[in-house]
Design a protein around this motif. Structure first.
Motif, mmCIF file in Angstrom:
data_model
loop_
_atom_site.group_PDB
_atom_site.id
_atom_site.type_symbol
_atom_site.label_atom_id
_atom_site.label_comp_id
_atom_site.label_asym_id
_atom_site.label_seq_id
_atom_site.Cartn_x
_atom_site.Cartn_y
_atom_site.Cartn_z
ATOM 1 N N THR A 67 0.832 -1.210 0.000
ATOM 2 C CA THR A 67 0.000 0.000 0.000
ATOM 3 C C THR A 67 0.859 1.249 0.000
ATOM 4 N N VAL A 68 1.884 1.265 0.845
ATOM 5 C CA VAL A 68 2.756 2.431 0.931
ATOM 6 C C VAL A 68 3.536 2.627 -0.364
ATOM 7 N N MET A 120 4.291 5.762 -5.140
ATOM 8 C CA MET A 120 4.630 5.790 -6.566
ATOM 9 C C MET A 120 3.599 6.618 -7.338
ATOM 10 N N ALA A 121 2.328 6.396 -7.062
ATOM 11 C CA ALA A 121 1.279 7.172 -7.727
ATOM 12 C C ALA A 121 1.384 8.643 -7.343
ATOM 13 N N TYR A 122 1.655 8.900 -6.074
ATOM 14 C CA TYR A 122 1.779 10.283 -5.601
ATOM 15 C C TYR A 122 2.939 10.982 -6.305
ATOM 16 N N HIS A 151 -5.174 19.213 -4.324
ATOM 17 C CA HIS A 151 -5.967 18.903 -3.130
ATOM 18 C C HIS A 151 -6.295 17.414 -3.040
ATOM 19 N N VAL A 152 -6.545 16.800 -4.174
ATOM 20 C CA VAL A 152 -6.813 15.355 -4.182
ATOM 21 C C VAL A 152 -5.598 14.595 -3.672
ATOM 22 N N LEU A 153 -4.417 14.981 -4.119
ATOM 23 C CA LEU A 153 -3.195 14.304 -3.691
ATOM 24 C C LEU A 153 -2.936 14.526 -2.206
ATOM 25 N N GLU A 154 -3.218 15.714 -1.724
ATOM 26 C CA GLU A 154 -2.988 15.991 -0.311
ATOM 27 C C GLU A 154 -3.877 15.117 0.573
ATOM 28 N N TYR A 155 -5.151 15.030 0.223
ATOM 29 C CA TYR A 155 -6.059 14.189 1.008
ATOM 30 C C TYR A 155 -5.717 12.707 0.846
ATOM 31 N N SER A 156 -5.287 12.322 -0.347
ATOM 32 C CA SER A 156 -4.895 10.929 -0.579
ATOM 33 C C SER A 156 -3.677 10.565 0.254
ATOM 34 N N PHE A 157 -2.729 11.504 0.358
ATOM 35 C CA PHE A 157 -1.548 11.244 1.181
ATOM 36 C C PHE A 157 -1.926 11.049 2.643
ATOM 37 N N LEU A 158 -2.770 11.915 3.161
ATOM 38 C CA LEU A 158 -3.196 11.778 4.559
ATOM 39 C C LEU A 158 -3.936 10.461 4.774
ATOM 40 N N ALA A 159 -4.744 10.040 3.793
ATOM 41 C CA ALA A 159 -5.432 8.750 3.899
ATOM 42 C C ALA A 159 -4.427 7.607 3.901
#
Length: 428
Positions: free
Chosen positions: A27-28, A33-35, A46-54
């Protein structure tokens, strides 16, 4: 209970634990890699920021379920925590406390990237995969910038146009390319397949062209400093490496002279010999120094827009709305103690990277350290003429720094190296 029964009962638990461990690592790795690939696309910020926190929450939950959660603070942990503590303290004296606290919260969230990467990534193979994803995203960005510029329907020299690609503006594009270019060189060096090596080489040329189209002098200066650092570090160890650095510098000059005549003339007058923007910066820096003298301890408050509160309504000279120098801005916002803490962070990081490179200059760990060192040097030079150390640039910065510290720690925070990637024969 018989021993055999105990052993049989423990096997399912072991399998479950192993499955959770595998799920956590996968998962990490794939999440980062996607990030890394999508980071430069401005509309996804903003999508990436929330995805990172998730992603962080999922990793913490999986680790906590096995009671194996540990955080590697790295050699930067103390200065970073002191810096964040000082920022929080100065919000009480800020010209706009609510705004400064909001900016502090954003910075604290972005720093999580460093500690997360340094703690969650477990082996060299994962580091390599994240670097490749980052490089591919950069090449897509550079290709989009170059082809977008070439597809202009009017001659470039007839319009005020600076290529920004998908990063929203040329300033962001040039900063991003400067940060990632050393990792393109890293991928080239450790790639054994000839076709991919050619791909990375052509990609580096594409990045240089995109940098030219960005028409950003500070980025060009950062690139020259990176080449100078490579030449300086390599000249005693390898004359060939220094020669390559010199050849690249010469190639950049030749590339600039190969620009079509009308655009070259416009480029010279609009960018290289244009002194108006520097005069604007000098006016702004003069006011910034005055503010440091007026509030040398606590500053105006964290956040680059705090500077707007001290700009006269009708200034005698044109001024920028923020300081346009990350390090001078830190002194304006946080006083001299804040500037000293930021200097400590960057100084310790450069020293850590240099020592890692010197200890293993020909290995992947040493070359990764060199790539991070060059990226940090580029960030320093680039931000001496602007304040681009905000937003996704900071996420990218801490991601790259975190990858360096992955290879400096051992499993569960020990001081030895992490697991190496499996050996690959030159023929593979």
């Amino acid at each position: 209970m018989p021993t055999s029964d105990i052993a049989e009962g423990s096997q399912p638990d072991a399998r479950v634990g192993s499955a959770i461990q595998t799920l956590s690592e996968s998962t990490v790795q794939y999440g980062l890699m996607a990030y890394a690939f999508l980071l430069p696309f401005a509309k996804l910020n903003h999508v990436l920021e929330y995805s990172f926190l998730a992603l962080v929450i999922v990793w913490v939950a999986l680790k906590a379920s096995r009671r194996t959660l540990s955080v590697h603070l790295t050699a930067l942990g103390v200065p970073i925590l002191l810096f964040l503590g000082w920022v929080l303290l100065t919000t009480a004296f800020a010209v706009d406390p609510a705004y400064s606290f909001s900016e502090w919260r954003k910075s604290a969230t972005r720093v999580v990237m460093l500690f997360f990467v340094a703690s969650a990534i477990t082996d060299e193979r994962q580091v390599r995969n994240i670097v490749i994803a980052l490089v591919l995203g950069c090449l897509v960005q550079a290709a989009g910038a170059v082809f977008g510029s070439l597809s202009l329907t009017v001659p470039r020299h007839t319009i005020q146009y600076r290529e920004g690609g998908w990063t929203s503006a040329s300033q962001w594009l040039s900063t991003y390319l400067i940060m990632v270019l050393p990792f393109v060189a890293l991928a080239f060096r450790f790639e054994r397949r000839l076709a991919l090596r050619w791909g990375y080489a052509l990609g580096a040329i594409l990045i240089l062209i995109a940098l030219l189209f960005s028409e950003t002098r500070a980025a060009w200066a950062a690139l020259l400093v990176q080449l100078a650092v490579v030449g300086t570090l390599s000249i005693k160890r390898s004359g060939a490496a220094a020669t390559v650095a010199g050849a690249l510098a010469l190639g950049l000059v030749m590339l600039a002279t190969a620009v079509p005549g009308p655009w070259r003339d416009t480029l010279m007058s609009r960018t290289l010999t244009n002194t108006s923007t520097m005069e604007l910066r000098f006016n702004t820096w003069k006011l910034a120094v005055e503010q440091i003298a007026a509030r040398p301890i606590t500053g105006l408050g964290y956040g680059r827009h705090s500077f707007q509160h001290v700009i006269p309504e009708d200034p005698p000279q044109p001024l920028h709305t923020h300081v346009h120098n990350t390090f001078l801005s830190s002194a304006v916002q946080l006083g001299l103690p804040g500037f000293a803490l930021l200097f400590w962070i960057f100084g310790r990081l450069l020293r850590e990277c240099f020592h890692s490179w010197r200890a293993n200059a020909d290995g992947f760990e040493g070359q990764l350290a060199l790539a991070v060192l060059l990226s940090v040097a580029g960030v320093i030079v680039r931000n001496f003429f602007d304040d681009m150390f905000v937003g996704t640039i900071v996420y990218l910065f801490w991601l790259l720094v975190g990858l360096h510290f992955v290879l400096k720690r051992g499993p569960l925070g020990s001081s030895g190296p992490v697991r190496e990637a499996s050996k690959v024969s030159p023929k593979q």
